[in-house]
Design an enzyme around this catalytic site. Structure first.
Site, mmCIF file in Angstrom:
data_model
loop_
_atom_site.group_PDB
_atom_site.id
_atom_site.type_symbol
_atom_site.label_atom_id
_atom_site.label_comp_id
_atom_site.label_asym_id
_atom_site.label_seq_id
_atom_site.Cartn_x
_atom_site.Cartn_y
_atom_site.Cartn_z
ATOM 1 N N ASP A 16 0.867 -1.201 0.000
ATOM 2 C CA ASP A 16 0.000 0.000 0.000
ATOM 3 C C ASP A 16 0.897 1.242 0.000
ATOM 4 O OD1 ASP A 16 -2.355 1.571 0.134
ATOM 5 O OD2 ASP A 16 -2.241 1.673 2.307
ATOM 6 N N SER A 17 0.267 2.409 -0.059
ATOM 7 C CA SER A 17 1.022 3.663 0.016
ATOM 8 C C SER A 17 1.464 3.959 1.448
ATOM 9 C CB SER A 17 0.131 4.818 -0.447
ATOM 10 O OG SER A 17 -1.028 4.878 0.381
ATOM 11 N N CYS A 80 -4.507 -1.707 -1.955
ATOM 12 C CA CYS A 80 -4.729 -0.285 -2.193
ATOM 13 C C CYS A 80 -5.681 -0.156 -3.385
ATOM 14 C CB CYS A 80 -3.382 0.366 -2.519
ATOM 15 S SG CYS A 80 -3.520 2.072 -3.053
ATOM 16 N N GLU A 158 -4.017 7.547 8.713
ATOM 17 C CA GLU A 158 -2.569 7.391 8.856
ATOM 18 C C GLU A 158 -2.119 7.947 10.229
ATOM 19 O OE1 GLU A 158 -1.155 5.914 6.167
ATOM 20 O OE2 GLU A 158 0.960 6.197 6.554
ATOM 21 N N CYS A 189 -11.235 2.558 0.208
ATOM 22 C CA CYS A 189 -9.815 2.857 0.442
ATOM 23 C C CYS A 189 -9.420 2.040 1.651
ATOM 24 C CB CYS A 189 -9.614 4.347 0.713
ATOM 25 S SG CYS A 189 -7.961 4.738 1.333
ATOM 26 N N HIS A 191 -7.324 2.461 3.861
ATOM 27 C CA HIS A 191 -7.083 3.210 5.098
ATOM 28 C C HIS A 191 -8.344 3.324 5.960
ATOM 29 C CE1 HIS A 191 -3.269 4.524 3.364
ATOM 30 N NE2 HIS A 191 -2.963 5.048 4.547
#
Ligand code: DGL
Length: 275
Positions: A16-17, A80, A158, A189, A191
């Protein structure tokens, strides 16, 4: 490959990012607790929802190929939505191991919605992708679909992992377009499941909130058992090597990352090789 890596045959690579892919990793780990995991996150280019298509395709390809050259990987999970809705064809053309992508759960949401009105909460890139619009046309053409793309929410998730308190007022403003309109919201998403409790609290009763974690875990298990049946992977449970996390940003605070990733079972942190 050095000798220390031999026992990593069969490792599951999750990408993932940032920390979002950990929500997918947790779902997969529930079904496959005995596996060895390599978590890789491109914190240098975070957030992905703001990147151009070309940059995203280039970065994800380079990072995944570098990791597959360094370790023996049995399956890659692109955890992601922003990347999966764009880069899967280019990756699949280069690798001959299974690659599982995470895309918004539009089809189940359309099935669950009684009001025939669903919400998609994702990154700005994902809500605008042709891939996503095709999913909506194919599976939710009998529904009203409210699209919300938010990088702020990615950053809030995050920061939660980094120990910051979640700003509920900000969250409330982001969720506002869904209120009293839809009865099912897709977390498109990875996240966002990290904020599930807060999202449920801000929405109140009357909303189903779904994500793709469980479906990805099932798909991963199915693909791995197919590979095992064919005899092309080994069981990795025997040797005691740590799960490894890889970051990309040169100036990362490794000590801090160590603390943030330890609760997810990662005790060894390295920088992405050849990057
Ligand atoms: N976690 C990612 C996703 O599922 C990307 C978030 C970002 O970096 O913008 O889309």
């Amino acid at each position: 490959m050095n000798l220390g890596e031999v026992s990593l045959v069969g490792s599951i690579l999750v990408f993932d990012s940032g920390f979002g892919g950990l929500s997918v990793l947790e779902a997969v780990k529930e079904l496959l607790p005995e596996k060895r995991y390599i978590y890789t996150f491109d914190n240098e280019a975070f957030p992905y929802g703001e990147l151009s298509d070309d940059t995203l395709i280039d970065r994800v390809n380079r990072i995944i190929l570098a990791l597959c050259e360094t370790h023996s990987i049995s399956i890659v999970i692109i955890a992601c939505n922003t990347a999966s809705t764009l880069v899967l064809p280019s990756l699949r053309a280069k690798l001959d191991i299974p690659i599982v992508g995470v895309v918004p759960a539009i089809k189940p949401a359309a099935g669950l919605s009684v009001k025939k009105a669903i919400g998609l909460l994702a990154t700005p890139a994902t809500v605008n992708r042709e891939y996503t619009l095709a999913l909506v046309n194919e599976f939710a053409n009998d529904c009203e679909v409210v699209l919300v793309g938010s990088t702020d929410l990615v950053k809030i998730a995050e920061e939660k992992i980094q120990g910051k308190i979640v700003d509920k007022e900000k969250l409330e403003r982001i969720m506002q377009p869904f209120k009293d309109k839809v009865d099912c919201i897709v977390l498109g998403c990875t996240h966002f499941p990290l904020l599930r409790e807060e999202i449920n609290e801000v929405l109140g009763k009357g909303y189903k909130v779904i994500d793709s974690g469980e479906a990805i875990a099932n798909r991963t298990m199915q693909l791995l058992s197919e590979r095992k049946k064919k005899g092309d992977i080994e069981n990795t449970a025997s040797l005691n090597e740590p799960n490894i996390a890889y970051y990309s940003a040169k100036n990362s605070d490794v000590e801090k990352l160590n603390k943030e990733l330890a609760p997810f079972g990662f005790t060894e942190i390295r920088r992405v090789p050849f990057f």
